[in-house]
Write a protein that holds these residues in place. Structure first.
Motif, PDB file in Angstrom:
ATOM      1  N   ALA A   1       0.924  -1.481   0.188  1.00  0.00           N
ATOM      2  CA  ALA A   1      -0.088   0.344   0.201  1.00  0.00           C
ATOM      3  C   ALA A   1       0.791   1.681  -0.269  1.00  0.00           C
ATOM      4  CB  ALA A   1      -0.586  -0.243   1.479  1.00  0.00           C
ATOM      5  N   ILE A   2       1.955   1.070   0.644  1.00  0.00           N
ATOM      6  CA  ILE A   2       2.630   2.278   0.367  1.00  0.00           C
ATOM      7  C   ILE A   2       3.463   2.685  -0.700  1.00  0.00           C
ATOM      8  CG2 ILE A   2       5.292   3.195   1.500  1.00  0.00           C
ATOM      9  CD1 ILE A   2       4.567   2.005   4.131  1.00  0.00           C
ATOM     10  N   ALA A   3       3.733   1.591  -1.334  1.00  0.00           N
ATOM     11  CA  ALA A   3       4.566   1.314  -2.389  1.00  0.00           C
ATOM     12  C   ALA A   3       3.307   1.978  -3.277  1.00  0.00           C
ATOM     13  CB  ALA A   3       5.242   0.279  -2.884  1.00  0.00           C
ATOM     14  N   ASP A   4       1.958   2.008  -3.220  1.00  0.00           N
ATOM     15  CA  ASP A   4       0.956   2.061  -4.041  1.00  0.00           C
ATOM     16  C   ASP A   4       0.508   3.555  -4.186  1.00  0.00           C
ATOM     17  OD1 ASP A   4      -1.153   1.653  -6.429  1.00  0.00           O
ATOM     18  OD2 ASP A   4      -2.387   2.292  -4.454  1.00  0.00           O
ATOM     19  N   ALA A   5       0.770   4.165  -3.113  1.00  0.00           N
ATOM     20  CA  ALA A   5       0.577   5.217  -2.169  1.00  0.00           C
ATOM     21  C   ALA A   5       1.689   6.320  -3.097  1.00  0.00           C
ATOM     22  CB  ALA A   5       0.794   5.625  -0.809  1.00  0.00           C
ATOM     23  N   PHE A   6       2.481   5.516  -3.519  1.00  0.00           N
ATOM     24  CA  PHE A   6       4.523   6.667  -3.779  1.00  0.00           C
ATOM     25  C   PHE A   6       4.058   6.380  -5.360  1.00  0.00           C
ATOM     26  CE2 PHE A   6       4.757   7.494   0.237  1.00  0.00           C
ATOM     27  CZ  PHE A   6       4.704   8.854   0.705  1.00  0.00           C
TER      28      PHE A   6
ATOM     29  N   THR B   1      -8.289   7.999   9.775  1.00  0.00           N
ATOM     30  CA  THR B   1      -7.736   8.878   8.250  1.00  0.00           C
ATOM     31  C   THR B   1      -7.943   7.663   7.101  1.00  0.00           C
ATOM     32  OG1 THR B   1      -6.726  10.321   9.366  1.00  0.00           O
ATOM     33  CG2 THR B   1      -6.022  10.393   6.954  1.00  0.00           C
ATOM     34  N   PRO B   2      -8.263   7.635   6.381  1.00  0.00           N
ATOM     35  CA  PRO B   2      -8.064   6.142   5.235  1.00  0.00           C
ATOM     36  C   PRO B   2      -6.201   5.973   5.077  1.00  0.00           C
ATOM     37  CG  PRO B   2      -9.531   7.599   4.149  1.00  0.00           C
ATOM     38  CD  PRO B   2      -8.580   8.114   5.296  1.00  0.00           C
ATOM     39  N   PHE B   3      -5.795   4.959   4.734  1.00  0.00           N
ATOM     40  CA  PHE B   3      -3.918   4.355   5.202  1.00  0.00           C
ATOM     41  C   PHE B   3      -3.400   5.305   3.969  1.00  0.00           C
ATOM     42  CE2 PHE B   3      -0.383   1.602   4.221  1.00  0.00           C
ATOM     43  CZ  PHE B   3      -0.358   2.101   5.781  1.00  0.00           C
ATOM     44  N   ARG B   4      -3.999   4.864   2.850  1.00  0.00           N
ATOM     45  CA  ARG B   4      -2.863   5.886   1.981  1.00  0.00           C
ATOM     46  C   ARG B   4      -3.123   6.726   1.574  1.00  0.00           C
ATOM     47  NH1 ARG B   4      -4.688   1.436   0.003  1.00  0.00           N
ATOM     48  NH2 ARG B   4      -3.643  -0.549  -1.455  1.00  0.00           N
ATOM     49  N   ALA B   5      -3.547   8.051   2.682  1.00  0.00           N
ATOM     50  CA  ALA B   5      -3.902   8.984   2.252  1.00  0.00           C
ATOM     51  C   ALA B   5      -2.631  10.085   3.494  1.00  0.00           C
ATOM     52  CB  ALA B   5      -5.068  10.169   2.984  1.00  0.00           C
ATOM     53  N   GLY B   6      -3.639   9.366   4.840  1.00  0.00           N
ATOM     54  CA  GLY B   6      -2.111   9.096   6.056  1.00  0.00           C
ATOM     55  C   GLY B   6      -1.082   8.729   5.489  1.00  0.00           C
TER      56      GLY B   6
ATOM     57  N   LEU C   1       4.934  10.270   4.457  1.00  0.00           N
ATOM     58  CA  LEU C   1       6.574   9.478   4.315  1.00  0.00           C
ATOM     59  C   LEU C   1       6.784  10.203   3.644  1.00  0.00           C
ATOM     60  CD1 LEU C   1       5.880   5.471   4.200  1.00  0.00           C
ATOM     61  CD2 LEU C   1       7.102   7.326   5.803  1.00  0.00           C
ATOM     62  N   TRP C   2       6.387  11.498   2.566  1.00  0.00           N
ATOM     63  CA  TRP C   2       6.178  12.010   1.957  1.00  0.00           C
ATOM     64  C   TRP C   2       7.932  13.148   1.890  1.00  0.00           C
ATOM     65  CZ3 TRP C   2       7.580  16.932   1.454  1.00  0.00           C
ATOM     66  CH2 TRP C   2       7.217  17.861   1.899  1.00  0.00           C
ATOM     67  N   PRO C   3       8.166  13.254   3.042  1.00  0.00           N
ATOM     68  CA  PRO C   3       9.488  14.097   2.708  1.00  0.00           C
ATOM     69  C   PRO C   3      10.505  12.681   3.551  1.00  0.00           C
ATOM     70  CG  PRO C   3       7.554  14.198   5.050  1.00  0.00           C
ATOM     71  CD  PRO C   3       7.591  13.316   4.143  1.00  0.00           C
ATOM     72  N   PHE C   4      10.523  11.442   3.237  1.00  0.00           N
ATOM     73  CA  PHE C   4      11.458  10.362   3.292  1.00  0.00           C
ATOM     74  C   PHE C   4      11.584   9.863   1.648  1.00  0.00           C
ATOM     75  CE2 PHE C   4      10.324  10.699   7.418  1.00  0.00           C
ATOM     76  CZ  PHE C   4      11.512  10.879   8.633  1.00  0.00           C
ATOM     77  N   LEU C   5      11.022  10.877   0.853  1.00  0.00           N
ATOM     78  CA  LEU C   5      11.499   9.872  -0.879  1.00  0.00           C
ATOM     79  C   LEU C   5      12.717  10.300  -1.065  1.00  0.00           C
ATOM     80  CD1 LEU C   5       7.976  11.296  -2.100  1.00  0.00           C
ATOM     81  CD2 LEU C   5       8.730   9.159  -2.594  1.00  0.00           C
TER      82      LEU C   5
END
Length: 334
Positions: free
Chosen positions: A264-269, A309-314, A319-323
């Motif tokens: 799901a994390i991979a999908d979110a990004f 909060t939906p998991f993908r949105a949360g 995590l976006w600062p750690f991309l």
């Protein structure tokens, strides 16, 4: 619900600056947050502070300058901050929450999770403060989910046992207590290792190397912002209704293994996930974990309390600062 106090402020004018005394609004509702430097504590502090509460946070190693430096094992220091501040509500977030660390340091974990919690409850009772004690889904063995507040706990590891002992200790020492059991947390971390969810991000990002992911234990990842909102709602409900106390459950409602979270994390990004490998065997290393300790949250929901909060949105927000690859950041956010 505000009072007025005098505060010194610096006023700048052309060619000079001066110190002036001004009236400032001070919310009359007072809340003390322990463990305010941690992942959950920061979110709880922010939630109360932004919703018209006079909020004081305390921590230990990372406390100053933002928070009060308090060793919760020092009974005099705990007494002093509670009696000086006179909080209406105390949210006790401080704990040793890492199961494998608890197994290796049982005495230190018991001191913080049990003894310090018992003393905090006594001091809270002394000023008639409503105490919210943060506990865990690990008080259950994971064999008969979902679990209601009335179900009999049976922790499999020492972490769950110390938190259950902490529950009993606070309820025995302060009848005006709410025990809030929650599952695995994630949120706006300062470092990826702060959460068992966010720590997976590097394995997700570095797709040139295969990574084994647990696909046995069922988890319900929960955003700390949601837990913080529940704590505030519970506190505000209690201010109106003294019968609000006892044990409560809160949890996200998306069931996932660590492998599914990683995907799901991979999908979110928009990241690849083919290098992630699901491992369906039960873990053989470290403290025992319950297979599925899903919490039934209907008691709080019946009170009109809750936020999810939906998991993908949360997880995207967290995590976006750690991309690592900035091109992915542009793909996801622009």
């Amino acid at each position: 619900m505000v009072g007025r106090e005098k505060e010194l402020r610096i006023r700048f004018a052309p060619g000079r600056c001066e110190l002036v005394e001004e009236d400032v609004d001070i919310p009359s509702r007072r809340v003390l947050i322990t463990g305010a430097t941690g992942l959950l504590g920061r979110a709880v502090f922010k939630e109360f502070n932004e919703n018209s509460w006079n909020t004081v946070g305390c921590g230990y190693r990372r406390a100053q300058p933002r928070f009060e430096h308090v060793n919760l094992l020092d009974s005099i220091a705990v007494h002093d901050i509670i009696h000086d501040f006179q909080p209406h509500v105390i949210v006790h977030c401080a704990a040793e929450r890492r199961p494998d660390v608890v197994e290796g340091q049982p005495d230190a974990a018991s001191q913080l999770n049990v003894a310090a919690s018992a003393n905090l409850a006594k001091e809270a009772a002394g000023v008639r403060a409503f105490l919210i004690y943060i506990s865990t889904d690990y008080v259950f063995d994971g064999t008969s989910p979902p679990y209601k507040e009335t179900d009999v706990p049976n922790p499999l590891n020492l972490y769950g046992k110390t938190k259950l002992e902490g529950e009993k200790a606070v309820l025995e020492n302060n009848e005006d207590t709410a025990v809030l059991r929650i599952p695995v947390l994630y949120g706006e971390v300062e470092r990826l290792e702060e959460s068992a969810v966010t720590v997976m991000f590097d394995k997700v990002q570095f797709s040139n190397k295969s990574a084994n992911m647990d696909h046995w234990q069922q988890r319900f990842p929960t955003n700390v912002k949601d837990v913080a909102a529940v704590c505030r709602q519970l506190a505000e409900k209690r201010m109106l209704d003294p019968s609000i106390k006892g044990t409560f459950h809160w949890s996200g409602n998306e069931q996932m293994t660590k492998y599914e979270m990683a995907c799901a994390i991979a999908d979110a990004f928009n990241l690849p996930s083919s290098h992630l490998r699901p491992i369906t065997d039960s873990p053989v290393v470290g403290a025992l974990r319950p297979k599925n300790a899903q919490l039934d949250c209907s008691k709080l929901e019946m009170l009109g309390i809750g936020q999810r909060t939906p998991f993908r949105a949360g997880i995207r927000e967290s995590l976006w600062p750690f991309l690592v690859d900035k091109r992915w950041r542009q793909t996801v956010f622009h």
